[in-house]
Design a protein around this motif. Sequence first.
Motif, short mmCIF file in Angstrom:
data_model
loop_
_atom_site.label_atom_id
_atom_site.label_comp_id
_atom_site.label_asym_id
_atom_site.label_seq_id
_atom_site.Cartn_x
_atom_site.Cartn_y
_atom_site.Cartn_z
N LEU A 1 0.79 -1.08 0.11
CA LEU A 1 -0.13 -0.04 0.08
C LEU A 1 0.80 1.33 -0.04
CD1 LEU A 1 -2.90 -0.59 2.30
CD2 LEU A 1 -3.15 0.10 0.13
N SER B 1 -5.70 -5.93 -6.14
CA SER B 1 -6.89 -5.57 -5.25
C SER B 1 -6.72 -4.38 -4.40
CB SER B 1 -7.67 -6.75 -4.65
OG SER B 1 -6.78 -7.13 -3.95
N LEU B 2 -5.39 -4.42 -4.06
CA LEU B 2 -5.20 -3.27 -3.00
C LEU B 2 -5.20 -1.79 -3.74
CD1 LEU B 2 -2.37 -4.77 -0.89
CD2 LEU B 2 -4.40 -4.34 -0.12
N MET C 1 -11.90 -5.66 -7.95
CA MET C 1 -12.32 -5.38 -6.60
C MET C 1 -13.21 -3.88 -6.67
SD MET C 1 -11.89 -6.65 -3.34
CE MET C 1 -12.58 -5.79 -1.93
N PHE D 1 -19.46 -10.75 -3.30
CA PHE D 1 -18.30 -11.55 -2.74
C PHE D 1 -17.90 -12.85 -3.04
CE2 PHE D 1 -17.99 -7.80 0.14
CZ PHE D 1 -16.69 -7.56 0.36
N LEU E 1 -15.53 5.61 13.00
CA LEU E 1 -14.87 4.78 12.10
C LEU E 1 -14.81 5.27 10.76
CD1 LEU E 1 -16.63 1.22 12.73
CD2 LEU E 1 -14.47 2.28 13.72
N GLN E 2 -13.67 5.70 10.27
CA GLN E 2 -13.58 6.30 8.92
C GLN E 2 -13.07 5.15 7.71
OE1 GLN E 2 -11.16 9.69 8.98
NE2 GLN E 2 -11.43 10.14 11.10
N LEU E 3 -13.90 5.18 6.75
CA LEU E 3 -13.78 4.31 5.55
C LEU E 3 -13.24 5.11 4.63
CD1 LEU E 3 -16.91 2.35 6.88
CD2 LEU E 3 -14.60 1.14 6.81
N GLN F 1 -22.13 -2.01 11.38
CA GLN F 1 -20.96 -1.72 11.99
C GLN F 1 -20.97 -0.38 12.62
OE1 GLN F 1 -18.35 -3.35 12.44
NE2 GLN F 1 -18.37 -5.02 10.92
N LEU G 1 -7.61 -8.90 0.76
CA LEU G 1 -8.57 -8.03 0.87
C LEU G 1 -10.11 -8.40 0.78
CD1 LEU G 1 -9.19 -4.72 1.22
CD2 LEU G 1 -8.86 -4.73 -1.42
N MET H 1 -12.75 -7.80 3.79
CA MET H 1 -13.72 -7.31 3.58
C MET H 1 -15.02 -8.06 3.96
SD MET H 1 -13.17 -4.05 2.78
CE MET H 1 -14.47 -3.31 1.90
N PHE I 1 -15.82 -8.21 7.47
CA PHE I 1 -16.33 -7.19 7.99
C PHE I 1 -17.55 -6.85 7.68
CE2 PHE I 1 -16.17 -2.36 7.75
CZ PHE I 1 -16.04 -2.02 9.05
N SER J 1 -1.62 -4.36 7.01
CA SER J 1 -1.99 -3.13 6.53
C SER J 1 -3.45 -3.12 5.95
CB SER J 1 -0.97 -2.33 5.45
OG SER J 1 -0.80 -3.30 4.44
N VAL J 2 -4.07 -4.17 5.67
CA VAL J 2 -5.17 -4.58 5.14
C VAL J 2 -6.30 -3.97 6.05
CG1 VAL J 2 -5.72 -6.78 5.85
CG2 VAL J 2 -6.62 -5.84 3.64
N PHE K 1 -8.46 -0.88 5.43
CA PHE K 1 -9.79 -0.74 4.57
C PHE K 1 -11.06 -0.83 5.59
CE2 PHE K 1 -6.68 -1.61 1.29
CZ PHE K 1 -7.00 -1.30 0.31
N VAL K 2 -10.66 -1.60 6.78
CA VAL K 2 -12.00 -1.89 7.56
C VAL K 2 -11.63 -1.20 8.98
CG1 VAL K 2 -12.42 -4.13 6.25
CG2 VAL K 2 -10.62 -4.07 8.29
N ALA K 3 -11.06 0.11 8.70
CA ALA K 3 -11.19 0.75 9.99
C ALA K 3 -10.68 0.09 11.14
CB ALA K 3 -12.48 1.45 10.27
N PHE L 1 -7.84 0.43 12.65
CA PHE L 1 -7.00 1.30 13.81
C PHE L 1 -5.66 0.91 13.82
CE2 PHE L 1 -11.20 2.25 15.16
CZ PHE L 1 -10.89 3.68 15.30
N MET M 1 -1.49 1.67 9.20
CA MET M 1 -1.66 2.49 7.84
C MET M 1 -3.05 3.10 7.90
SD MET M 1 -0.80 2.44 4.72
CE MET M 1 0.53 0.94 4.40
N TYR M 2 -3.92 2.66 8.82
CA TYR M 2 -5.43 3.39 9.04
C TYR M 2 -4.83 4.66 9.59
CZ TYR M 2 -9.81 4.35 10.81
OH TYR M 2 -11.03 5.13 11.44
N ASN N 1 -3.21 7.01 7.14
CA ASN N 1 -4.27 7.52 6.03
C ASN N 1 -4.97 8.70 6.84
OD1 ASN N 1 -3.73 5.91 3.94
ND2 ASN N 1 -5.33 4.40 4.65
#
Lengths: 217, 276, 212
Positions: free
Chosen positions: A69, A162-163, A173, A191, B178-180, B194, C65, C69, C72, C158-159, C162-164, C166, C169-170, C173
């Motif tokens: 990333l 996908s990242l 994705m 999915f 929560l930040q997406l 969520q 990912l 996801m 999540f 680091s994935v 993408f799902v908050a 914490f 990487m989150y 960002n």
Amino acid sequence: MQNFIDAYSWINVRFLLQGLWITIVISVASIVISFIVGTLLGIIRYAKIKYFSAIVGFIIDIIRNLPLLLIIFFTYFGLPNIGIKPEIIPAAIMAMSIFESAMVAEIVRSGINSIDKGQTEGALANGLTRWQALRIIVLPQAIKNMTPALVSQFISLVKDTSLATIIVLPELMYHAQIIYGQNTNYIIPMFVALAVLYFIVCYSLSLLADYLHRHLA
Amino acid sequence: MKRLWHLLGLGTLLAAMLLTLSACGQSVAKQDVLARDEQSKQITWGGKSDTRLFGLENIRTGKLEGFEIDLAKAMTKKILGPNGKCVFVPVTSGTRVPLLKNGNIDAIMATMTITPEREKQVDFTHSYFDAGQSLLVKKGSPIKNIHDLNRPGKVVLGVSGSNSVKNVAKHAPKARVLQLSDYAQAMTALKSKQGDALTTDNGILYGMAAENPGYEVVGGNFTKEPYGIAVNKNQERFRNKLNWALREVERDGTYNRLLLKWFGNVKGFNYQEMKR
Amino acid sequence: MAHLIATQWQPLLMGLWNTILCSIIALIGSMIIGTLFALLEISQTRILRVIGKVYVEVFRNIPLLVITMAFFLIIPMYIAKINGFTAGTIGLTLYTSAFIAETVRAGINSVEGGQLEGALSNGMTYHQAMRYIILPQAFRVVIPPLGNQFINLVKNSSVLAFVAGFDLMYQGNLIANDTLQTIPTYFIVGIMYLIITLPLSYYMRHLEKKLA
């Protein structure tokens, strides 16, 4: 059940396939580039050219040990600062190639190292130059040894594309996200589709590698 | 000893890389964007691709559609003439400013609120849309307004990089945010329970409510969010031209026509108030 | 950049901690599950072998990912409420376990075949032979590749961004979006990842040389 039927309308499937196409284009381009660049870098590192090999080796280690990333961010956001301003698809190919070249270089280095030192010495004693010994004796064996590692690295590459959704690359994705973002009933069907499509691509890649391994080696 | 040299070498290399990166940081801002765009007859806009009513990718055609997209097209025609081309690069709240600063896009029209903090980094035009922040919840939810969220254990969903998540910290400091990465993820996460509510600007929320019948916008607007077009610093000519083009589309009725086209049928949204 | 560190060190350290925590939990979890499926894959019962093979192939050929996801977004709708950190850690555990299963299986196969038969003929049961003779040797062989898996795991965590979740990487960002100092922020985040991964990677290379 109705959700599944609605979700797999031709319009949605076509949209997913368009994303899959981008995923495949980026994967193939990055596999070719990183195989060439990575092998070169691996040989440079193995050759122990004064200073040069050490610097190359250090850069490889840095890139290899960062999350992909971050490499994507540095490529897309950072490179324009030094005059290179790639659009999204070239940027994604560059990011994947930079990261995967470093990974391939490491595989090549340890692959070469795994070949018995005595073989190089024998070749040298028989009048071959160092480069000839590497090219004719060591590399062919090394490549055979490292095929499994290379193949699983390239499968990882396909999955890791996908990242790049995070920089809005229109690949598989991301297209799935656009579909289920517009109708959240489609989350599960999307999915399932993602899992199936990625599985087909990655699994055929490993089958292809098996086939090549058996018929070329 | 050898190891020490090795380490020193690495340190120097790192420092050198860092210096190059930061030294090059300013180079992009020096070009005159307007002159370049007038020559190439093309403006590159950063637009949303996941936000209904503002900028959304059409699955059928693959094109972006929405109020902002249409407005950007109209303004491009004003600036570059009828042959002017409009290129859209899809951005998220997280990617838009880096892409502007590094010169990948010329201007951002992507539901971006004008705030003093952002004005330190980029320049804004006048506001082209006066939004206000609100909440989206599942129908029948006990959450009726922002104060209901100001309790420990309440979770608010937002999009990282948007101004709305910062406002939550001001108006409901006890809630967890929560930040997406984009609105598609945030809406999906709300549906996956969520969070208790999704917060962003009313226009975007009405778009989501229209698509998801089980959800409604509640609590009215608790902030003012004027959207502006962002350009790089030191691009005065380009910014003035954009302001001029914005006034032009407002004057000749294009603005109101687009407002009616996109917001005329949105339930709960008073587009008459927004007319210019 | 100094200013950035001075004002943002708290969220960054919190992110680093969550990254480490998630990586350690996922490492332990995936070691257990991975070894289990490696044993299934070499089991003498056909159906168990098939189960092991299917599990490994499924999780190896689907992006992390997508798995994360799915956990999540889908699990909370039907089964139980899980937050981004948990969903991410579960996804990471399952994904990594497939790779560890492959590594451990290769390790077991590399232990000389005669040893299992020798142990069996000495009156040990299959389980005893596995536990006391084969697995200890196999683990010694697979330590370097497992180390590499752990480095991958730290990077892959680091994935969670993408799902908050914490993680580092989150937080990176958020800080990049907040301060709009994108490159300096990611530079600091990069250094923080390297602090974990680079020493590990050098140590693994050292170990590889020693064992070779």
